[in-house]
Write an enzyme that holds these catalytic residues in place. Structure first.
Site, PDB file in Angstrom:
ATOM      1  CD  GLU A 222      -2.351  -1.026   2.913  1.00  0.00           C
ATOM      2  OE1 GLU A 222      -2.259   0.002   3.607  1.00  0.00           O
ATOM      3  OE2 GLU A 222      -2.881  -2.058   3.322  1.00  0.00           O
TER       4      GLU A 222
ATOM      5  CB  CYS B  12       6.131  -5.421   9.500  1.00  0.00           C
ATOM      6  SG  CYS B  12       7.295  -4.581  10.601  1.00  0.00           S
TER       7      CYS B  12
END
Ligand code: SAH
Length: 349
Positions: free
Chosen positions: A90, A110
Protein backbone atom coordinates in the site's frame (compact mmCIF):
# COMPACT_ATOMS: atom_id res chain seq x y z
CA UNK A 1 12.14 -9.02 -14.41
CA UNK A 2 14.33 -6.32 -12.87
CA UNK A 3 13.03 -2.76 -12.96
CA UNK A 4 14.97 0.16 -14.40
CA UNK A 5 13.84 1.99 -11.26
CA UNK A 6 16.30 -0.17 -9.29
CA UNK A 7 19.23 1.94 -10.55
CA UNK A 8 20.07 5.26 -9.00
CA UNK A 9 21.62 7.95 -11.21
CA UNK A 10 25.22 6.81 -10.79
CA UNK A 11 24.35 3.14 -11.23
CA UNK A 12 22.52 3.89 -14.46
CA UNK A 13 25.61 5.66 -15.83
CA UNK A 14 27.79 2.70 -14.82
CA UNK A 15 25.36 0.31 -16.44
CA UNK A 16 25.52 2.29 -19.68
CA UNK A 17 29.33 2.20 -19.60
CA UNK A 18 29.33 -1.54 -18.90
CA UNK A 19 27.31 -2.07 -22.09
CA UNK A 20 29.91 -0.13 -24.07
CA UNK A 21 27.55 2.84 -24.43
CA UNK A 22 28.44 6.43 -23.69
CA UNK A 23 27.90 7.34 -20.05
CA UNK A 24 25.51 10.18 -20.94
CA UNK A 25 23.04 7.55 -22.13
CA UNK A 26 22.49 6.78 -18.44
CA UNK A 27 21.67 10.45 -17.93
CA UNK A 28 19.23 10.39 -20.85
CA UNK A 29 17.44 7.32 -19.50
CA UNK A 30 17.20 8.95 -16.07
CA UNK A 31 15.65 12.06 -17.64
CA UNK A 32 13.10 10.02 -19.57
CA UNK A 33 12.13 8.13 -16.45
CA UNK A 34 11.98 10.90 -13.87
CA UNK A 35 11.53 14.16 -15.78
CA UNK A 36 9.29 13.09 -18.66
CA UNK A 37 7.95 10.23 -16.56
CA UNK A 38 7.29 7.85 -19.45
CA UNK A 39 5.34 4.66 -18.76
CA UNK A 40 6.90 2.57 -21.54
CA UNK A 41 10.52 2.14 -22.61
CA UNK A 42 9.43 2.66 -26.25
CA UNK A 43 8.58 6.27 -25.44
CA UNK A 44 12.33 7.04 -25.22
CA UNK A 45 12.17 8.50 -28.71
CA UNK A 46 15.78 9.69 -28.91
CA UNK A 47 17.09 6.20 -28.15
CA UNK A 48 17.87 3.88 -31.06
CA UNK A 49 15.51 0.99 -31.58
CA UNK A 50 18.28 -1.54 -30.74
CA UNK A 51 18.84 0.14 -27.38
CA UNK A 52 15.14 0.16 -26.57
CA UNK A 53 14.83 -3.50 -27.55
CA UNK A 54 17.91 -4.36 -25.50
CA UNK A 55 16.42 -2.63 -22.46
CA UNK A 56 12.94 -4.09 -22.94
CA UNK A 57 14.35 -7.62 -23.04
CA UNK A 58 15.99 -7.10 -19.67
CA UNK A 59 13.96 -4.56 -17.71
CA UNK A 60 10.49 -3.33 -16.97
CA UNK A 61 9.74 0.20 -15.86
CA UNK A 62 7.12 -0.09 -13.13
CA UNK A 63 6.91 -3.48 -11.39
CA UNK A 64 3.51 -2.51 -9.92
CA UNK A 65 -0.08 -2.93 -11.02
CA UNK A 66 -2.92 -1.13 -9.32
CA UNK A 67 -5.40 -3.42 -7.50
CA UNK A 68 -7.50 -0.92 -5.60
CA UNK A 69 -7.72 2.79 -4.94
CA UNK A 70 -9.78 4.51 -2.26
CA UNK A 71 -10.25 8.27 -2.08
CA UNK A 72 -11.29 9.85 1.19
CA UNK A 73 -13.43 12.98 1.54
CA UNK A 74 -10.34 14.94 2.60
CA UNK A 75 -8.51 13.84 -0.55
CA UNK A 76 -6.32 11.23 1.14
CA UNK A 77 -5.86 8.48 -1.43
CA UNK A 78 -4.90 4.94 -0.67
CA UNK A 79 -3.33 2.82 -3.40
CA UNK A 80 -3.10 -0.95 -3.24
CA UNK A 81 -0.50 -2.40 -5.62
CA UNK A 82 0.35 -5.90 -6.71
CA UNK A 83 4.00 -6.80 -7.28
CA UNK A 84 5.33 -9.25 -9.85
CA UNK A 85 5.27 -12.12 -7.32
CA UNK A 86 1.66 -11.40 -6.34
CA UNK A 87 2.55 -9.60 -3.08
CA UNK A 88 0.35 -6.65 -2.13
CA UNK A 89 1.66 -3.30 -0.87
CA UNK A 90 0.00 0.00 0.00
CA UNK A 91 0.92 3.63 -0.50
CA UNK A 92 -0.99 6.66 0.74
CA UNK A 93 -1.16 10.14 -0.76
CA UNK A 94 -1.92 12.89 1.75
CA UNK A 95 -2.77 16.49 0.95
CA UNK A 96 -1.36 19.21 3.18
CA UNK A 97 -1.32 23.00 2.96
CA UNK A 98 2.42 22.79 2.43
CA UNK A 99 2.30 20.16 -0.31
CA UNK A 100 1.62 16.59 -1.35
CA UNK A 101 3.07 13.76 0.70
CA UNK A 102 3.33 10.04 0.02
CA UNK A 103 3.64 7.33 2.65
CA UNK A 104 5.77 4.52 1.19
CA UNK A 105 5.85 0.82 2.10
CA UNK A 106 9.32 -0.70 2.62
CA UNK A 107 8.63 -4.41 3.16
CA UNK A 108 5.96 -7.00 2.31
CA UNK A 109 4.60 -7.52 5.84
CA UNK A 110 6.65 -6.74 8.94
CA UNK A 111 8.46 -8.78 11.61
CA UNK A 112 8.65 -6.13 14.32
CA UNK A 113 5.44 -7.36 15.95
CA UNK A 114 4.30 -4.11 17.60
CA UNK A 115 1.25 -4.96 19.68
CA UNK A 116 -0.98 -2.20 18.29
CA UNK A 117 -0.08 -2.24 14.58
CA UNK A 118 -2.01 -3.74 11.67
CA UNK A 119 1.10 -4.29 9.53
CA UNK A 120 2.50 -6.90 11.86
CA UNK A 121 -0.65 -9.01 11.53
CA UNK A 122 1.05 -10.38 8.42
CA UNK A 123 4.65 -11.50 8.93
CA UNK A 124 7.38 -10.26 6.65
CA UNK A 125 7.49 -12.08 3.34
CA UNK A 126 10.38 -10.13 1.89
CA UNK A 127 12.10 -6.77 1.59
CA UNK A 128 11.04 -4.45 -1.20
CA UNK A 129 13.68 -3.64 -3.78
CA UNK A 130 14.70 -0.06 -4.26
CA UNK A 131 12.82 0.00 -7.58
CA UNK A 132 9.62 -1.24 -5.95
CA UNK A 133 9.72 1.74 -3.60
CA UNK A 134 10.63 4.19 -6.38
CA UNK A 135 7.70 2.78 -8.39
CA UNK A 136 5.22 3.68 -5.59
CA UNK A 137 6.38 7.29 -5.77
CA UNK A 138 6.31 7.28 -9.57
CA UNK A 139 2.79 5.85 -9.78
CA UNK A 140 1.39 8.53 -7.49
CA UNK A 141 3.41 11.28 -9.19
CA UNK A 142 2.07 10.18 -12.58
CA UNK A 143 -1.44 10.43 -11.14
CA UNK A 144 -0.62 13.95 -9.95
CA UNK A 145 0.90 14.88 -13.32
CA UNK A 146 -2.63 14.92 -14.73
CA UNK A 147 -3.41 17.72 -12.24
CA UNK A 148 -0.06 19.43 -12.81
CA UNK A 149 0.87 18.83 -9.20
CA UNK A 150 4.02 17.38 -7.73
CA UNK A 151 4.88 15.24 -4.75
CA UNK A 152 6.87 17.41 -2.38
CA UNK A 153 7.22 15.14 0.65
CA UNK A 154 7.92 11.47 1.39
CA UNK A 155 7.46 9.59 4.64
CA UNK A 156 8.81 6.05 4.86
CA UNK A 157 6.07 5.05 7.30
CA UNK A 158 4.09 2.43 5.41
CA UNK A 159 4.20 -1.28 6.17
CA UNK A 160 7.65 -2.56 7.13
CA UNK A 161 10.68 -1.44 9.09
CA UNK A 162 12.90 0.70 6.83
CA UNK A 163 15.99 0.06 8.96
CA UNK A 164 15.45 -3.69 8.46
CA UNK A 165 15.84 -2.97 4.71
CA UNK A 166 18.43 -0.24 5.06
CA UNK A 167 20.44 -0.44 1.82
CA UNK A 168 17.42 -0.60 -0.48
CA UNK A 169 15.70 2.25 1.35
CA UNK A 170 18.78 4.46 1.11
CA UNK A 171 19.16 3.64 -2.59
CA UNK A 172 15.49 4.41 -3.20
CA UNK A 173 15.80 7.77 -1.45
CA UNK A 174 18.95 8.65 -3.41
CA UNK A 175 16.97 8.15 -6.62
CA UNK A 176 13.91 10.21 -5.71
CA UNK A 177 16.02 12.93 -4.05
CA UNK A 178 18.30 13.31 -7.08
CA UNK A 179 18.30 16.83 -8.57
CA UNK A 180 18.39 15.41 -12.07
CA UNK A 181 15.13 13.54 -11.51
CA UNK A 182 12.16 14.07 -9.18
CA UNK A 183 14.31 16.25 -6.91
CA UNK A 184 12.22 15.72 -3.78
CA UNK A 185 14.12 17.69 -1.14
CA UNK A 186 16.01 15.70 1.50
CA UNK A 187 14.53 17.85 4.24
CA UNK A 188 11.09 16.87 2.96
CA UNK A 189 11.86 13.17 3.41
CA UNK A 190 11.30 11.37 6.73
CA UNK A 191 12.33 7.85 7.69
CA UNK A 192 10.57 6.32 10.66
CA UNK A 193 12.08 3.47 12.65
CA UNK A 194 10.88 1.43 15.62
CA UNK A 195 14.44 1.61 16.99
CA UNK A 196 16.87 -0.68 15.16
CA UNK A 197 19.86 0.74 17.03
CA UNK A 198 22.81 -0.36 14.82
CA UNK A 199 21.13 1.23 11.82
CA UNK A 200 20.48 4.46 13.71
CA UNK A 201 24.27 4.70 14.13
CA UNK A 202 24.78 3.91 10.44
CA UNK A 203 22.22 6.54 9.50
CA UNK A 204 23.78 9.10 11.87
CA UNK A 205 27.16 8.57 10.20
CA UNK A 206 25.73 8.73 6.67
CA UNK A 207 25.06 12.48 7.18
CA UNK A 208 22.10 12.68 4.84
CA UNK A 209 19.67 15.55 5.24
CA UNK A 210 16.69 13.19 5.61
CA UNK A 211 14.61 13.57 8.77
CA UNK A 212 14.61 10.79 11.33
CA UNK A 213 11.55 9.79 13.36
CA UNK A 214 11.66 7.27 16.18
CA UNK A 215 8.53 5.33 17.13
CA UNK A 216 8.72 5.51 20.90
CA UNK A 217 5.17 4.93 22.17
CA UNK A 218 6.29 4.22 25.76
CA UNK A 219 8.54 6.11 28.20
CA UNK A 220 9.84 3.12 30.21
CA UNK A 221 11.25 -0.30 29.38
CA UNK A 222 8.59 -2.37 31.15
CA UNK A 223 5.80 -0.84 29.08
CA UNK A 224 7.79 -0.58 25.85
CA UNK A 225 8.72 -4.27 26.15
CA UNK A 226 5.03 -5.18 26.06
CA UNK A 227 4.17 -2.84 23.16
CA UNK A 228 7.26 -3.18 20.98
CA UNK A 229 9.32 -6.39 20.98
CA UNK A 230 12.30 -4.51 19.46
CA UNK A 231 12.76 -2.96 22.93
CA UNK A 232 13.90 -6.32 24.31
CA UNK A 233 16.78 -6.30 21.82
CA UNK A 234 17.53 -2.56 22.14
CA UNK A 235 16.19 -1.11 25.40
CA UNK A 236 15.66 2.59 25.97
CA UNK A 237 19.13 3.44 27.30
CA UNK A 238 20.71 1.99 24.13
CA UNK A 239 18.13 3.68 21.93
CA UNK A 240 18.75 7.04 23.59
CA UNK A 241 22.53 6.65 23.25
CA UNK A 242 22.09 6.13 19.52
CA UNK A 243 19.72 9.09 19.35
CA UNK A 244 22.30 11.32 21.09
CA UNK A 245 24.93 10.15 18.61
CA UNK A 246 22.59 11.15 15.78
CA UNK A 247 22.19 14.58 17.34
CA UNK A 248 25.95 15.07 17.72
CA UNK A 249 26.72 13.89 14.19
CA UNK A 250 23.98 15.85 12.48
CA UNK A 251 22.98 18.73 14.69
CA UNK A 252 19.39 18.19 13.63
CA UNK A 253 16.17 17.89 15.51
CA UNK A 254 14.47 14.53 15.38
CA UNK A 255 10.93 13.42 16.03
CA UNK A 256 9.59 10.93 18.55
CA UNK A 257 6.29 9.41 17.60
CA UNK A 258 3.97 8.57 20.46
CA UNK A 259 0.58 6.96 19.87
CA UNK A 260 -1.77 7.70 22.75
CA UNK A 261 -3.37 4.43 23.84
CA UNK A 262 -6.21 4.78 26.33
CA UNK A 263 -5.24 3.64 29.83
CA UNK A 264 -1.91 2.25 28.59
CA UNK A 265 0.59 5.08 28.02
CA UNK A 266 -1.54 8.22 28.43
CA UNK A 267 -1.35 8.86 32.18
CA UNK A 268 0.32 11.84 33.93
CA UNK A 269 3.20 9.64 35.11
CA UNK A 270 3.90 8.68 31.49
CA UNK A 271 4.16 12.34 30.50
CA UNK A 272 6.57 12.87 33.40
CA UNK A 273 8.73 9.89 32.43
CA UNK A 274 8.73 11.02 28.83
CA UNK A 275 9.95 14.50 29.78
CA UNK A 276 12.69 12.92 31.89
CA UNK A 277 13.76 10.58 29.08
CA UNK A 278 14.00 13.38 26.51
CA UNK A 279 15.82 15.88 28.71
CA UNK A 280 18.66 17.48 26.76
CA UNK A 281 17.71 15.81 23.47
CA UNK A 282 17.09 18.09 20.50
CA UNK A 283 13.72 16.60 19.61
CA UNK A 284 10.00 17.04 19.63
CA UNK A 285 7.18 14.61 20.25
CA UNK A 286 4.49 13.94 17.69
CA UNK A 287 1.39 12.66 19.50
CA UNK A 288 -0.46 10.31 17.17
CA UNK A 289 -4.19 9.55 17.33
CA UNK A 290 -4.59 5.77 17.29
CA UNK A 291 -6.23 4.16 14.29
CA UNK A 292 -8.01 1.27 15.99
CA UNK A 293 -7.13 -2.20 14.72
CA UNK A 294 -9.95 -4.64 15.60
CA UNK A 295 -7.64 -7.60 16.19
CA UNK A 296 -5.58 -5.83 18.89
CA UNK A 297 -8.22 -4.40 21.22
CA UNK A 298 -6.43 -1.11 22.01
CA UNK A 299 -8.36 2.15 22.11
CA UNK A 300 -7.33 5.65 21.23
CA UNK A 301 -7.97 8.71 23.40
CA UNK A 302 -10.39 11.58 22.89
CA UNK A 303 -9.25 14.95 21.59
CA UNK A 304 -9.53 16.37 25.13
CA UNK A 305 -7.45 13.60 26.64
CA UNK A 306 -4.82 14.14 23.96
CA UNK A 307 -4.80 17.85 24.76
CA UNK A 308 -4.27 17.10 28.46
CA UNK A 309 -1.23 14.97 27.67
CA UNK A 310 0.02 17.65 25.28
CA UNK A 311 -0.34 20.37 27.91
CA UNK A 312 1.45 18.27 30.53
CA UNK A 313 4.40 17.77 28.18
CA UNK A 314 4.55 21.40 27.14
CA UNK A 315 4.55 22.51 30.80
CA UNK A 316 7.60 20.34 31.38
CA UNK A 317 9.33 21.97 28.42
CA UNK A 318 8.84 19.15 25.91
CA UNK A 319 7.93 20.49 22.50
CA UNK A 320 5.14 18.53 20.89
CA UNK A 321 2.42 18.46 18.25
CA UNK A 322 -0.73 16.43 17.78
CA UNK A 323 -0.83 14.75 14.40
CA UNK A 324 -3.81 15.56 12.23
CA UNK A 325 -5.84 12.55 11.17
CA UNK A 326 -6.20 11.76 7.50
CA UNK A 327 -8.49 9.43 5.63
CA UNK A 328 -10.62 8.49 8.64
CA UNK A 329 -13.38 7.24 6.31
CA UNK A 330 -11.17 4.83 4.32
CA UNK A 331 -8.86 1.98 5.35
CA UNK A 332 -5.96 4.39 5.63
CA UNK A 333 -4.27 3.01 8.75
CA UNK A 334 -1.03 1.14 8.27
CA UNK A 335 -1.69 -2.17 6.59
CA UNK A 336 -5.48 -2.04 6.86
CA UNK A 337 -6.38 -2.14 3.17
CA UNK A 338 -3.86 -4.85 2.44
CA UNK A 339 -4.99 -6.95 5.41
CA UNK A 340 -8.60 -6.63 4.24
CA UNK A 341 -7.76 -7.76 0.72
CA UNK A 342 -5.78 -10.73 1.98
CA UNK A 343 -8.74 -11.73 4.14
CA UNK A 344 -11.10 -11.47 1.20
CA UNK A 345 -8.74 -13.59 -0.87
CA UNK A 346 -8.37 -16.06 2.00
CA UNK A 347 -4.61 -15.65 2.00
CA UNK A 348 -2.82 -16.98 5.07
CA UNK A 349 0.79 -16.24 5.91
N1 SAH B 1 8.42 0.44 11.22
C1 SAH B 1 8.53 1.86 11.20
C2 SAH B 1 7.72 2.56 10.13
C3 SAH B 1 6.34 2.07 9.87
S1 SAH B 1 5.09 2.42 11.08
C4 SAH B 1 8.23 2.41 12.58
O1 SAH B 1 7.88 1.64 13.45
O2 SAH B 1 8.41 3.60 12.78
C5 SAH B 1 4.86 4.17 11.04
C6 SAH B 1 4.27 4.74 12.33
O3 SAH B 1 2.89 4.39 12.46
C7 SAH B 1 4.96 4.21 13.56
O4 SAH B 1 5.15 5.24 14.49
C8 SAH B 1 3.95 3.21 14.07
O5 SAH B 1 4.15 2.92 15.41
C9 SAH B 1 2.65 3.92 13.78
N2 SAH B 1 1.45 3.07 13.80
C10 SAH B 1 1.37 1.73 13.63
N3 SAH B 1 0.10 1.31 13.75
C11 SAH B 1 -0.66 2.40 13.99
C12 SAH B 1 -2.05 2.62 14.22
N4 SAH B 1 -2.91 1.61 14.18
N5 SAH B 1 -2.47 3.89 14.46
C13 SAH B 1 -1.58 4.92 14.46
N6 SAH B 1 -0.27 4.78 14.24
C14 SAH B 1 0.20 3.53 14.02
Amino acid sequence: MQSLYDFNYEQLGEYALAQGWKKYRGHQLFQWMYRKRIKDIDEMSDQKKEIRTFLKERFCLSPLTLKDKQVSKDGTTKYLFELADGSLVESVLMLYDYGRSICVTSQVGCNMGCAFCASGLLKKKRDLSSGEMVAQVMYVQQDLDALQERLSHIVVMGTGEPFDNYDNVMNFLATVNDDRGLAIGARHITISTCGVVPKIYAFAKAHTQYNLAISLHAPNDALRDTLMPINRAYPLNELMKAVRCYGEENNRRLTFEYILLKGVNDQPQHAKQLAELLKGVHAYVNLIPYNAVDEHGYQGVSRNEAMRFYDALMKMGVRCTIRKEHGGDIDAACGQLRAKHMKVQGVKQ
